[in-house]
Design an enzyme around this catalytic site. Sequence first.
Site, PDB file in Angstrom:
ATOM      1  N   GLU A   1       0.813  -1.219   0.000  1.00  0.00           N
ATOM      2  CA  GLU A   1       0.000   0.000   0.000  1.00  0.00           C
ATOM      3  C   GLU A   1       0.850   1.275   0.000  1.00  0.00           C
ATOM      4  OE1 GLU A   1      -4.147  -1.530   1.995  1.00  0.00           O
ATOM      5  OE2 GLU A   1      -2.701  -0.594   3.343  1.00  0.00           O
TER       6      GLU A   1
ATOM      7  N   GLU B   1      -6.906  -7.494  -1.272  1.00  0.00           N
ATOM      8  CA  GLU B   1      -7.597  -7.322   0.012  1.00  0.00           C
ATOM      9  C   GLU B   1      -9.038  -6.893  -0.223  1.00  0.00           C
ATOM     10  OE1 GLU B   1      -5.758  -4.895   2.972  1.00  0.00           O
ATOM     11  OE2 GLU B   1      -3.791  -5.863   2.790  1.00  0.00           O
TER      12      GLU B   1
END
Length: 861
Positions: A196, A265
């Site tokens: 991320e 995710e």
Amino acid sequence: MVAGAAAAATDAAYPKLSPFLVIFLCFLCGCSHLCAAATVTYDHRALVIDGTRRVLISGSIHYPRSTPEMWPDLIEKSKNGGLDIVETYVFWNLHEPVQGQYDFEGRKDLVRFVKTVAEAGLYVHLRIGPYVCAEWNYGGFPLWLHFIPGIKFRTDNEPFKREMQRFTTKIVEMMKQEKLYASQGGPIILSQIENEYGNIDSSYGAAAKTYINWTASMATSLDTGVPWVMCQQADAPDPIINTCNGFYCDQFTPNSNKKPKMWTENWSGWFLSFGGGVPYRPVEDLAFAVARFFQRGGTFQNYYMYHGGTNFGRTTGGPFIATSYDYDAPIDEYGILRQPKWGHLRDLHKVIKLCEGALVATDPTYTSLGQNLEAHVYKTASGSCAAFLANVGTQSDATVTFNGKAYHLPAWSVSILPDCQNVVFNTAQINSQATLLETKYVKTYGQASDQPINSSEISESSWTFIKEPVGITKSSAFTKVGLLEQINTTADASDYLWYSTSIDINGNEPFLFNGTQTTLHIESLGHVLHAFVNGQLSGSGMGNSGNAKVTLDKSIMLAPGKNKIDLLSVTVGLQNYGAFFDLWGAGITGPVMLKGEKSTTDLSSNDWTYQIGLKDEELGIYEDSGDSSIWISQSALPKNQPLVWYKGYFDAPEGNDPVAIDFTGMGKGEAWVNGQSIGRYWPAYVSPQTGCTTSCNYRGAFSSNKCLKNCGKPSQTLYHVPRSLIQSGKNRLVLFEEMSGDPTQISFATRQTVSLCGHVSESHPALLDAQSTAPNNVPMLRLECPYPNQMISSIKFASFGTPHGTCGSYNHGKCSSDDALAVVQQACIGVKSCDVEVSIKLFGDPCRNVIKSLAVEAACS
């Protein structure tokens, strides 16, 4: 689709199972040379394993958030739920707590976890990071990293890159040595580097781009033989695959037409924070998000989390992340199937696998069926066809015409047609059973109740205690001028840091009222603060998950002469996310002042004496090897006092159901069972009164605060104690109570399934594996006891007609078949599982021209 075609399609959807059998035998006999190596590549449509494109369903299970004894069951339940892959992070600070000293024992045994997944016949996605976020302390970085001269985290910085490469190489070489990559015949088909970073890379300027290019080059140079991914990294350089994280990723497009659309995710719920309501995500919305992703071109999807587990010890991040990391996942914190979430997703996975041949062969074609109504069709030259019909509106159901036929689409739902004709799944229509779980409070010698039982099996006279001294008591204490930031001082060796100073009072100071009274003003970066004046607690303050800072103003009395001020600063997990999160501080950085009516005295620049951690914490009194003579036994147990250690003993609750401790009556602290920390407890931190809903409308975009429960109550009351930590006979429980508690109020409990429920309508699609026995694709209600040795023993409720309510509180509607109870009893009692047709042929027609449903609640024994 007819039953024969469905079976053939299911067989075709699993063309590569035989290598798993080889892998399984390989690990059993230790003959790694027998394992068949697999080639893993990718193209525009999918990951390609041994030349075959695959649709892959994955789920996250973090090995240190459960125990090795739990792993096989968790993985088997994941496989039964339709997963192909188990995904896990690798936690750097767990494995290298001291630079150059590694730990891969117990819950940290990464190799054992990967091999356990392989033995179940599943693949592994290893997310090395080594930054993981994960609501994990310090984002997974070891604290010693912070003290390397010249280091700057997650940027083009040589000291950081050197350490990052060293640890990443360590993990890769460990996996290679055990032949765990698919290229060696092992289960690992994917690895992730970084995590991320694209969310925050703009804060690092031009150095971010050079860092991410170096990271990609470093990872690929390790020659794992499998692809690498970067999530949330739009500029991930080739050959790294950039992937999506979020509640929805159907709109995501990879940065190259040569890369597949992957979702690393899909947040199955959200994490719990101390002081917050309990989040949950309706399965109808989660299934909608999954179906939309595959509808719009996706072929790899991972649930974060599939089993969330528990933040044992001091592993939570945040700050203020709770000990429970349940995440509203399909398998709950205790390892119990969360129904109907697990079952509804299992059914979805089966249907997606029926579509696999078409999904991997081509891109979908899109057709608008009206406002908020969409069709995506996958059609191959050989004649395979799969269709997804979506109603993305949030208000109204709709009827659409597709290929000349009419289809009913509930609002915010996707219908899947594996043959482009017959709907076999709709995301808003749940056929899977629900389960009703209860907390059974137990005496450790076996009595049970659904209400808390005072823990008198650890009687008041059986508890022993130690009072943790206030202030400085350790020889390692040191004195500095001014106030020190906590993390740089403690290196996170403990949650606790004492700040101690003194002031002389003659009674004429201008900051005093009436000769002895003043206001103690303290400002702290967080997270919790306790102020003691002359050995007595004067006040406490705490931050929250949105703002960790603490400001305390407390009226205090000072005595003539020397007065001692001891401040205990407490961390509750270190920051794990955000640009430069490693520089976010904690502790009392000031000012610390005495404020009167006429003037203020600033104590910030005084000489302050510091003590890292607690005296008895350093002694390890929660371990059995400690000096038992220091424990005090007396009839009057100190209660509702700060800084007290308690020790008691309990017998293992009978049976095999998961065990928890209800810490009602305690304030805040940490608990150890047989020397193992089960985490921080904080039942005194109550969530706000507002923000929760009695029922959550799944229609419409989900957010982390959309669906909350437990408002006005402790954020977490029950704390999981894995059965593997509990031994037969006597078990030792040690508590450190930081604030104020009464240990005689705590209770032991087990988590038990008390009811199975189903509520299926005539309009629902038929169960896939029931089509062979369901004439004309009649919907079926299925019930199945959760444990192998159980049978359905009673039917608590059955109604065919217009029943309403939820599991545990069903009611008859205006119409109800007189035969429902008898029919269901005959079909289900005395068997482990049963299927019951939802049809007027079986139950009669109690109300014509009305869509009817069957609701059943049953019990197993």
